[in-house]
Write an enzyme that holds these catalytic residues in place. Structure first.
Site, PDB file in Angstrom:
ATOM      1  N   CYS A 139       0.694  -1.172   0.064  1.00  0.00           N
ATOM      2  CA  CYS A 139       0.091   0.161  -0.090  1.00  0.00           C
ATOM      3  C   CYS A 139       0.846   1.272  -0.095  1.00  0.00           C
ATOM      4  O   CYS A 139       0.714   2.012  -0.832  1.00  0.00           O
ATOM      5  CB  CYS A 139      -1.035   0.073   1.170  1.00  0.00           C
ATOM      6  SG  CYS A 139      -0.125  -0.235   2.954  1.00  0.00           S
TER       7      CYS A 139
ATOM      8  N   HIS B 150      -2.975   6.224   5.017  1.00  0.00           N
ATOM      9  CA  HIS B 150      -1.740   6.482   4.994  1.00  0.00           C
ATOM     10  C   HIS B 150      -0.960   7.766   4.480  1.00  0.00           C
ATOM     11  O   HIS B 150      -1.648   8.323   3.497  1.00  0.00           O
ATOM     12  CB  HIS B 150      -0.788   5.383   4.198  1.00  0.00           C
ATOM     13  CG  HIS B 150      -1.001   4.080   4.786  1.00  0.00           C
ATOM     14  ND1 HIS B 150      -1.551   3.600   5.992  1.00  0.00           N
ATOM     15  CD2 HIS B 150      -0.186   2.619   4.174  1.00  0.00           C
ATOM     16  CE1 HIS B 150      -1.508   2.480   6.113  1.00  0.00           C
ATOM     17  NE2 HIS B 150      -0.949   1.796   5.123  1.00  0.00           N
TER      18      HIS B 150
END
Length: 342
Positions: A135, A248
C-alpha cells in the site's frame, strides 16, 4: 471495461476481511461487469452472507477446487493462502490478482500500479498471476510517476505515517480500546503492537532485517525499483505506525535528474491519473488522512523545492490504504485485464 458488454465471473478470496469487503465495494462502485460472484473464505466464515448490488451472497470455503469457471480471482487472504491456492486458481483458468506479498518480487510475475506500469499486465501469461504492490509503495509511485516521466528520478527519501488498519481489525480495536481506557483514566494494554499505539508513533512496521531496515521499508525499496524498471534508483524509507484508523500519509523527498519547478509539478499533478492536487496554502488546504477515507484518489500537496540540493522536491502524499492501497488497485488491474487481454 469490456467493449462487448460481456460479463466476467469473479472470485474474491478472503471476502470477509477488510480488504475483501472493500473489493466488493469497489467492484460495485466502478460497475465492474460481474457475472457470477463467488465469495471465498476460511471454514469459520462458511455460510456468512455478504451484500453485493442489493443481493446477499453466501460465503463458500476457499479450496483448490473453488475456481472452475472463474475469469478473475481477487486474492486478499494472506501470503500463505495465496501461495497455496493462487496457483490452483491460475491452473483452473482464472487470472489471479493477489494483494499479498507472496509473489511481488517473483521475476516472472508482474507487479502493477495501473497508473504507472499497466503494460506489465501482459506478463500475466507467465504464471496466470498479477501482484498488487504494498500500500505505501502504491500511493508514492502514483504521485511520482508524472515527475519520473518528465525529468527522471535519481533518489527518493520517504517517511511514512501509516494507519493501524494496515495491520488489520485487531489493531483498529486495540487503538479504540486504548483511547477509551485513556479517557476513563485506566491503564492501557497492548497485544497487537509491542507498545501502545494511542498517542504514540512506532518507527517499526513488520520485522527488522540485518541491515537495520524493516521488511516494510525494504518492500518500498524493491517494489519501487521493479515497478519503475530502474534498479539504480535510490530509495531510503522510514516506515512509522501512527494512531490513525484509515489513511496512510507520506513525506516524500525526491532528487530529480533534471530541474523542474514547483509550478510545473503542480500542473503535472493537476492532470495526473489517480492524483488529486490539494495544495492551496493560503486556504490551509493540504492532504489529510481524515479526508482520504473511502476516496479513490491519491492526494498530493505541500509541493515545494528542497533548498538543500539543486534538483530536489518535497511532497506530502495521502491515500486510503484499504482502497487505493489494496482493493481499488486490484480492481483497476482487473478492468485493464478484461478489456485488453480477454
Amino acid at each position: 471495461m469490456s467493449q462487448d458488454n460481456r460479463l466476467y465471473n469473479v472470485a474474491v478470496a478472503g471476502a470477509t476481511g477488510a480488504v475483501g469487503g472493500a473489493m466488493l465495494e469497489v467492484l460495485e462502485r466502478r460497475n465492474f461487469p460481474v457475472g457470477e460472484l463467488r465469495l471465498l473464505a476460511s471454514e469459520r466464515s462458511i455460510g456468512k452472507k455478504l451484500k453485493f448490488k442489493g443481493k446477499e451472497i453466501a460465503v463458500q470455503l476457499l479450496s483448490k477446487d473453488s475456481f472452475k469457471g472463474i475469469d478473475v480471482a481477487l486474492f486478499s487472504a494472506g501470503a500463505s493462502r495465496s501461495l497455496e491456492f493462487a496457483p490452483a486458481a491460475a491452473a483452473a483458468g482464472a487470472v489471479v490478482i493477489d494483494n499479498s506479498s507472496a509473489f511481488r518480487m517473483d521475476p516472472e510475475i508482474p507487479l502493477v500500479v495501473p497508473e504507472v506500469n499497466p503494460h506489465a499486465i501482459a506478463q500475466y501469461k507467465n504464471r496466470g498471476i498479477i501482484a498488487n504492490p504494498n500500500c505505501s509503495t502504491i500511493q508514492m509511485l502514483v504521485a511520482l510517476k508524472p515527475i519520473l516521466d518528465k525529468v527522471g528520478i535519481k533518489r527518493i527519501v520517504v517517511s511514512t505515517y501509516q494507519a493501524v488498519s494496515g495491520t488489520g481489525a485487531k489493531a483498529i480495536e486495540e487503538l479504540k480500546q486504548q483511547m477509551v481506557d485513556y479517557a476513563a483514566g485506566r491503564a492501557m494494554s497492548h497485544n497487537v503492537y509491542p507498545y501502545q499505539i494511542a498517542f504514540n508513533c512506532l518507527p517499526h512496521i513488520d520485522s527488522f532485517l540485518d541491515n537495520g531496515y524493516t521488511k516494510e521499508e525494504m518492500k518500498m525499496v524493491n517494489e519501487t525499483r521493479k515497478i519503475f524498471e530502474d534498479q539504480n534508483i535510490g530509495v531510503s524509507p522510514t516506515a512509522v505506525r501512527v494512531p490513525v484508523f484509515y489513511g496512510h500519509s507520506e513525506s516524500v523527498n525526491v532528487e530529480t535528474k533534471e530541474k523542474i519547478s514547483v509550478a510545473e509539478v503542480k500542473k503535472l499533478m493537476a492532470v495526473a491519473p489517480g492524483v488529486r492536487l490539494v495544495d492551496d496554502l493560503d486556504k490551509l488546504q493540504y492532504p489529510m488522512a481524515i479526508d482520504c477515507v473511502g476516496e479513490f484518489a491519491t492526494m498530493v500537496g505541500r509541493i515545494r523545492e528542497d533548498n538543500s540540493i539543486s534538483n530536489g522536491l518535497n511532497l506530502w502524499v495521502v491515500s486510503d490504504n484499504i482502497m487505493k492501497g489494496a482493493a481499488l488497485n486490484a480492481v483497476q488491474i482487473a478492468e485493464i485485464f478484461v478489456q485488453d487481454y480477454l
